[in-house]
Design a protein around this motif. Structure first.
Motif, PDB file in Angstrom:
ATOM      1  N   ARG A 131       0.833  -1.203   0.000  1.00 48.00           N
ATOM      2  CA  ARG A 131       0.000   0.000   0.000  1.00 48.00           C
ATOM      3  C   ARG A 131       0.866   1.251   0.000  1.00 48.00           C
ATOM      4  N   GLN A 132       0.307   2.313  -0.560  1.00 46.79           N
ATOM      5  CA  GLN A 132       0.993   3.597  -0.567  1.00 46.79           C
ATOM      6  C   GLN A 132       0.416   4.474   0.533  1.00 46.79           C
ATOM      7  N   LEU A 133       1.322   5.075   1.314  1.00 49.67           N
ATOM      8  CA  LEU A 133       0.923   5.967   2.399  1.00 49.67           C
ATOM      9  C   LEU A 133       1.055   7.435   2.016  1.00 49.67           C
ATOM     10  N   PHE A 134       1.963   7.729   1.098  1.00 51.92           N
ATOM     11  CA  PHE A 134       2.261   9.101   0.687  1.00 51.92           C
ATOM     12  C   PHE A 134       2.777   9.076  -0.749  1.00 51.92           C
ATOM     13  N   PRO A 135       2.423  10.018  -1.603  1.00 51.50           N
ATOM     14  CA  PRO A 135       1.770  11.302  -1.335  1.00 51.50           C
ATOM     15  C   PRO A 135       0.257  11.236  -1.144  1.00 51.50           C
ATOM     16  N   TYR A 136      -0.346  10.104  -1.461  1.00 51.90           N
ATOM     17  CA  TYR A 136      -1.766   9.898  -1.153  1.00 51.90           C
ATOM     18  C   TYR A 136      -1.959   8.413  -0.895  1.00 51.90           C
ATOM     19  N   SER A 137      -3.030   8.093  -0.217  1.00 51.06           N
ATOM     20  CA  SER A 137      -3.250   6.715   0.220  1.00 51.06           C
ATOM     21  C   SER A 137      -3.828   5.856  -0.901  1.00 51.06           C
ATOM     22  N   VAL A 138      -3.193   4.694  -1.108  1.00 56.05           N
ATOM     23  CA  VAL A 138      -3.684   3.686  -2.047  1.00 56.05           C
ATOM     24  C   VAL A 138      -3.532   2.333  -1.367  1.00 56.05           C
ATOM     25  N   ASP A 139      -4.617   1.580  -1.265  1.00 58.51           N
ATOM     26  CA  ASP A 139      -4.580   0.319  -0.519  1.00 58.51           C
ATOM     27  C   ASP A 139      -3.767  -0.771  -1.211  1.00 58.51           C
ATOM     28  N   ASP A 140      -3.758  -0.768  -2.536  1.00 58.60           N
ATOM     29  CA  ASP A 140      -3.037  -1.806  -3.280  1.00 58.60           C
ATOM     30  C   ASP A 140      -2.383  -1.162  -4.492  1.00 58.60           C
ATOM     31  N   ILE A 141      -1.069  -1.080  -4.493  1.00 58.41           N
ATOM     32  CA  ILE A 141      -0.365  -0.387  -5.564  1.00 58.41           C
ATOM     33  C   ILE A 141       0.795  -1.237  -6.058  1.00 58.41           C
ATOM     34  N   ASP A 142       1.045  -1.165  -7.341  1.00 54.84           N
ATOM     35  CA  ASP A 142       2.152  -1.882  -7.959  1.00 54.84           C
ATOM     36  C   ASP A 142       3.412  -1.037  -7.819  1.00 54.84           C
ATOM     37  N   PRO A 143       4.470  -1.537  -7.164  1.00 53.26           N
ATOM     38  CA  PRO A 143       5.693  -0.723  -7.026  1.00 53.26           C
ATOM     39  C   PRO A 143       6.304  -0.342  -8.362  1.00 53.26           C
ATOM     40  N   HIS A 144       6.032  -1.115  -9.415  1.00 60.96           N
ATOM     41  CA  HIS A 144       6.548  -0.742 -10.737  1.00 60.96           C
ATOM     42  C   HIS A 144       5.993   0.610 -11.172  1.00 60.96           C
ATOM     43  N   VAL A 145       4.760   0.905 -10.776  1.00 64.61           N
ATOM     44  CA  VAL A 145       4.154   2.196 -11.128  1.00 64.61           C
ATOM     45  C   VAL A 145       4.851   3.322 -10.369  1.00 64.61           C
ATOM     46  N   VAL A 146       5.095   3.115  -9.081  1.00 66.22           N
ATOM     47  CA  VAL A 146       5.712   4.147  -8.250  1.00 66.22           C
ATOM     48  C   VAL A 146       7.139   4.438  -8.712  1.00 66.22           C
ATOM     49  N   TYR A 147       7.924   3.384  -8.936  1.00 66.00           N
ATOM     50  CA  TYR A 147       9.344   3.583  -9.231  1.00 66.00           C
ATOM     51  C   TYR A 147       9.617   3.843 -10.708  1.00 66.00           C
ATOM     52  N   ALA A 148       8.549   3.868 -11.523  1.00 69.01           N
ATOM     53  CA  ALA A 148       8.702   4.349 -12.899  1.00 69.01           C
ATOM     54  C   ALA A 148       8.976   5.850 -12.922  1.00 69.01           C
ATOM     55  N   ASP A 149       8.751   6.510 -11.797  1.00 68.84           N
ATOM     56  CA  ASP A 149       9.040   7.938 -11.643  1.00 68.84           C
ATOM     57  C   ASP A 149      10.544   8.120 -11.407  1.00 68.84           C
ATOM     58  N   VAL A 150      11.314   7.967 -12.479  1.00 67.17           N
ATOM     59  CA  VAL A 150      12.775   8.024 -12.393  1.00 67.17           C
ATOM     60  C   VAL A 150      13.222   9.486 -12.350  1.00 67.17           C
ATOM     61  N   PRO A 151      14.170   9.838 -11.486  1.00 65.42           N
ATOM     62  CA  PRO A 151      14.643  11.229 -11.460  1.00 65.42           C
ATOM     63  C   PRO A 151      15.354  11.604 -12.750  1.00 65.42           C
ATOM     64  N   VAL A 152      15.373  12.894 -13.032  1.00 66.48           N
ATOM     65  CA  VAL A 152      16.045  13.415 -14.214  1.00 66.48           C
ATOM     66  C   VAL A 152      17.066  14.449 -13.755  1.00 66.48           C
ATOM     67  N   ALA A 153      18.278  14.357 -14.262  1.00 63.61           N
ATOM     68  CA  ALA A 153      19.334  15.308 -13.923  1.00 63.61           C
ATOM     69  C   ALA A 153      19.694  16.117 -15.163  1.00 63.61           C
ATOM     70  N   SER A 154      20.220  17.294 -14.953  1.00 66.09           N
ATOM     71  CA  SER A 154      20.589  18.174 -16.058  1.00 66.09           C
ATOM     72  C   SER A 154      22.025  17.924 -16.487  1.00 66.09           C
ATOM     73  N   GLY A 155      22.217  17.554 -17.760  1.00 66.28           N
ATOM     74  CA  GLY A 155      23.559  17.445 -18.330  1.00 66.28           C
ATOM     75  C   GLY A 155      24.298  16.159 -18.037  1.00 66.28           C
ATOM     76  N   ARG A 156      23.650  15.217 -17.364  1.00 66.82           N
ATOM     77  CA  ARG A 156      24.293  13.938 -17.054  1.00 66.82           C
ATOM     78  C   ARG A 156      23.207  12.913 -16.729  1.00 66.82           C
ATOM     79  N   PRO A 157      23.557  11.629 -16.681  1.00 65.39           N
ATOM     80  CA  PRO A 157      22.589  10.640 -16.210  1.00 65.39           C
ATOM     81  C   PRO A 157      22.201  10.905 -14.757  1.00 65.39           C
ATOM     82  N   SER A 158      20.961  10.617 -14.418  1.00 68.25           N
ATOM     83  CA  SER A 158      20.540  10.727 -13.016  1.00 68.25           C
ATOM     84  C   SER A 158      21.005   9.498 -12.248  1.00 68.25           C
TER      85      SER A 158
END
Length: 248
Positions: free
Chosen positions: A2-29
């Motif tokens: 389950r996700q507690l933050f940024p909002y509550s979700v009782d059943d969530i796939d971690p693949h969805v959450v961690y698809a939010d990959v950071p982006v850096a300027s001028g180099r790989p994140s």
């Protein structure tokens, strides 16, 4: 899970959450992933595996599924008995559809370039490993490494992680997943190369003398982080932070 933050979700796939990959300027994140016990230990009896569980493996797999490359220190590679990255066929297909390699190559950092080159890490890899080392490393070891891996020279006596990350970028990495150990994590922190810090808080007491999550000399100043997400499963907490400047 389950996700507690940024909002509550009782059943969530971690693949969805961690698809939010950071982006850096001028180099790989660089996204760091580590597990730690409630009392701050990063290992138990010398390895981190004893701290993990099924939910931790799910999150670990979700991060590897979206990483272009994995970065690890040679000491961690040996202690944790690293093999090549392995992903399910469906995940490999999804990666190909996104223009990624089927599995992420693993880059290992070593000043001495001292490895067992007959180990499965090298001999069974679907994607050629990368060895990041220095010019001062033994020439015969560097030559042997070049037979089974791509060798990147990133400094003369000490590994320059800025150069290393940039070199991985020229090899196609937009997002790098760093998996430790603590000394490499500390070097990444000092170089201001950590764009996301993912911490699995295990519901365990480890005691002992294990290193902290990020080890090395003290940072010149405290770095403020902001929470990106919090997941929970089986009493494990999965915390994701980014430098505050990146969350604006």
């Amino acid at each position: 899970m389950r996700q507690l933050f940024p909002y509550s979700v009782d059943d969530i796939d971690p693949h969805v959450v961690y698809a939010d990959v950071p982006v850096a300027s001028g180099r790989p994140s660089v996204r760091l992933n580590m597990i730690v016990s409630v009392d701050g230990g990063t290992s138990w009896n010398g390895v981190s595996g004893g701290l993990g569980g099924p939910a931790d493996k799910q999150v670990f797999a979700a991060m590897r599924a979206v990483a272009d490359m994995v970065l690890v220190a040679s000491g961690t590679m040996r202690a944790e008995h690293y093999g090549p990255a392995v992903l399910p066929p469906a995940v490999q297909a999804a990666r190909r559809d996104r223009g990624q390699r089927a599995v992420p190559p693993i880059a290992v950092v070593s000043r001495r370039c001292d490895f067992d080159f007959a180990a499965p890490f090298f001999t069974e890899a679907a994607e050629r490993p990368i060895v990041i080392t220095v010019a001062a490393a033994d020439a015969s070891r560097r030559a042997r490494a070049a037979e089974v891996a791509d060798v990147v020279l990133a400094g003369d006596e000490q590994v320059d992680l800025h150069r290393a990350v940039e070199a991985l970028g020229t090899r196609g990495a937009a997002g790098i997943l760093a998996e430790g150990g603590p000394t490499l994590n500390g070097s990444l922190a000092h170089a201001r190369l950590l764009d996301e810090v993912c911490v699995t808080l295990a519901p365990l007491l480890a005691s002992g003398d294990a290193k902290r999550l990020i080890a090395g000399s003290t940072l010149a100043e405290l770095e403020r982080l902001s929470v990106r997400s919090i997941l929970e499963a089986d009493d494990y907490l999965f915390l994701r932070y980014r430098p505050t400047a990146m969350t604006a």
